[in-house]
Design an enzyme around this catalytic site. Structure first.
Site, short mmCIF file in Angstrom:
data_model
loop_
_atom_site.label_atom_id
_atom_site.label_comp_id
_atom_site.label_asym_id
_atom_site.label_seq_id
_atom_site.Cartn_x
_atom_site.Cartn_y
_atom_site.Cartn_z
N ASN A 71 48.87 46.82 45.62
CA ASN A 71 47.53 47.34 45.88
C ASN A 71 46.92 46.47 46.95
O ASN A 71 46.44 45.37 46.67
CB ASN A 71 46.70 47.28 44.57
CG ASN A 71 45.26 47.69 44.81
OD1 ASN A 71 44.93 48.27 45.85
ND2 ASN A 71 44.40 47.40 43.84
N LYS A 117 44.27 46.89 48.54
CA LYS A 117 42.80 46.94 48.54
C LYS A 117 42.31 47.16 49.98
O LYS A 117 42.95 47.87 50.74
CB LYS A 117 42.22 45.68 47.90
CG LYS A 117 42.83 45.41 46.52
CD LYS A 117 42.10 44.36 45.76
CE LYS A 117 42.87 44.04 44.48
NZ LYS A 117 42.12 43.18 43.56
N HIS A 119 40.92 51.75 38.71
CA HIS A 119 40.92 50.31 38.95
C HIS A 119 39.53 49.75 38.60
O HIS A 119 38.51 50.39 38.86
CB HIS A 119 41.26 50.02 40.42
CG HIS A 119 41.58 48.59 40.66
ND1 HIS A 119 40.60 47.63 40.76
CD2 HIS A 119 42.77 47.94 40.79
CE1 HIS A 119 41.18 46.45 40.94
NE2 HIS A 119 42.48 46.61 40.96
N GLU A 126 37.74 47.63 39.98
CA GLU A 126 36.81 47.52 41.12
C GLU A 126 36.15 48.86 41.39
O GLU A 126 34.98 48.92 41.75
CB GLU A 126 37.56 46.98 42.35
CG GLU A 126 37.93 45.52 42.18
CD GLU A 126 39.13 45.07 42.97
OE1 GLU A 126 39.60 45.78 43.87
OE2 GLU A 126 39.65 43.96 42.65
N GLU A 158 45.20 45.78 33.27
CA GLU A 158 44.71 44.72 34.15
C GLU A 158 43.48 44.08 33.51
O GLU A 158 42.36 44.60 33.66
CB GLU A 158 44.31 45.29 35.51
CG GLU A 158 45.45 45.98 36.23
CD GLU A 158 45.22 45.99 37.72
OE1 GLU A 158 46.05 45.43 38.43
OE2 GLU A 158 44.20 46.54 38.18
N GLY A 202 42.47 38.70 40.66
CA GLY A 202 42.03 37.93 41.82
C GLY A 202 41.44 36.58 41.47
O GLY A 202 40.84 35.93 42.33
N SER A 204 46.63 38.56 38.91
CA SER A 204 47.18 37.29 39.41
C SER A 204 48.66 37.14 39.11
O SER A 204 49.14 36.04 38.83
CB SER A 204 46.38 36.10 38.86
OG SER A 204 45.03 36.19 39.28
C1 PEP Z 1 44.67 44.28 41.28
O1 PEP Z 1 43.57 44.29 41.78
O2 PEP Z 1 45.21 45.35 40.96
C2 PEP Z 1 45.32 42.99 41.06
C3 PEP Z 1 46.23 42.89 40.13
O3 PEP Z 1 44.89 41.95 41.85
P1 PEP Z 1 45.49 40.45 41.86
O4 PEP Z 1 46.98 40.56 41.78
O5 PEP Z 1 45.01 39.88 43.15
O6 PEP Z 1 44.91 39.76 40.65
#
Ligand code: PEP
Length: 255
Positions: free
Chosen positions: A9, A11, A97, A99, A169, A175, A215
């Site tokens: 992803n 983003k 997601h 976000e 998630e 992040g 992460s």
């Molecule tokens: C995400 O936003 O789907 C995600 C897993 O981000 P990160 O790996 O940066 O935590």
């Protein structure tokens, strides 16, 4: 046999030139994949035709998108429809997601409309769910995620579930550099699978790939992917560097 998937992803990151280079670097060093070990690269809308062209003919690596509009077409200035994504070569669309839920007010009812569009246009959904930190601290994460799953997925048929991948998630891990432990991930993934089994039956639930996101990096991917109910990962930050993303793909391909 359910599929193992590593999905990038990106983003809102990378210029077209940077995206092109990243995909070329990934293609050059791909570990062994097969029909049950897949990669998805979800780039921003303006990258998609480029990404799809680069991935054309690359076995088991698919083009993803990060959103779509809930209506088929019409006067929605600035939006992108599912049929447009399909025509551009998209196979998977990330929906739900955290976000999008937080910054764009996307709720379950809206997500159902978007998922309907994606599936009606012959693509697959990567449906994200996960709890915020205060819910995890209160110990009510299982009920919270169960509600997200019930509201968004329980209207579908067992057949449609074949087109839906779930990504768990935990918001506190996205992040932030904080990762769920493999026990925390496994517990939640088993819970999600049992919720799906209660509605659709064990055989259907057993076939749903449940990805972990938050992460994930080469140093923790192998341990996470070794968990019985963790079928790969949705990767944000670490998907922006070819060496890191390739390390995660390698962990999945060897799991
Ligand atoms: C995400 O936003 O789907 C995600 C897993 O981000 P990160 O790996 O940066 O935590």
């Amino acid at each position: 046999m359910r599929k193992k998937i590593v999905a990038a992803n990106w983003k809102m990151n990378l210029s077209l030139a940077e995206g092109k280079t990243l995909v070329e670097e990934i293609k050059a060093q791909l570990p062994a994949l097969n029909e049950n070990k897949l990669v998805v690269i979800s780039s921003p809308f303006v990258h998609i035709t480029q990404t799809a062209a680069q991935l054309n003919g690359v076995a088991h690596v698919y083009t993803g998108a990060q959103n779509c509009h809930q209506e088929a077409s019409g006067a929605y200035t600035g939006e992108v429809s599912a049929s447009m994504l399909n025509s551009a070569g998209v196979n998977y669309v990330i929906l739900g997601h955290s976000e999008r839920r937080e910054y764009f007010g996307e709720n379950s009812a809206l997500l159902v409309k978007k998922m309907n569009q994606v599936m009606a246009n012959g693509m697959k959904v990567i449906f994200c769910c996960g709890e915020p930190l205060e819910i995890r601290k209160a110990g009510t994460q299982n009920a919270y995620v169960q509600t997200q799953i019930e509201e968004a997925l329980f209207g579908y048929t067992a057949e449609q579930m074949a087109d839906i991948t779930v990504a768990y998630e935990p918001i506190w891990a996205i992040g932030t550099g904080l990762t769920a432990t493999s026990e925390e991930a496994q517990d939640m993934h088993a819970h999600i699978r049992s919720v799906l089994a209660g509605k659709f039956g064990a055989a259907v639930a057993d076939n749903v790939s449940i990805l972990y996101g938050g992460s994930c990096k080469p140093s923790n991917a192998a341990e996470l992917f070794a968990c019985k109910d963790v079928d790969g990962g949705l990767i944000g930050g670490a998907a922006l560097k070819s060496t890191e993303f390739l390390g995660i793909i390698k962990a999945m391909s060897e799991a």
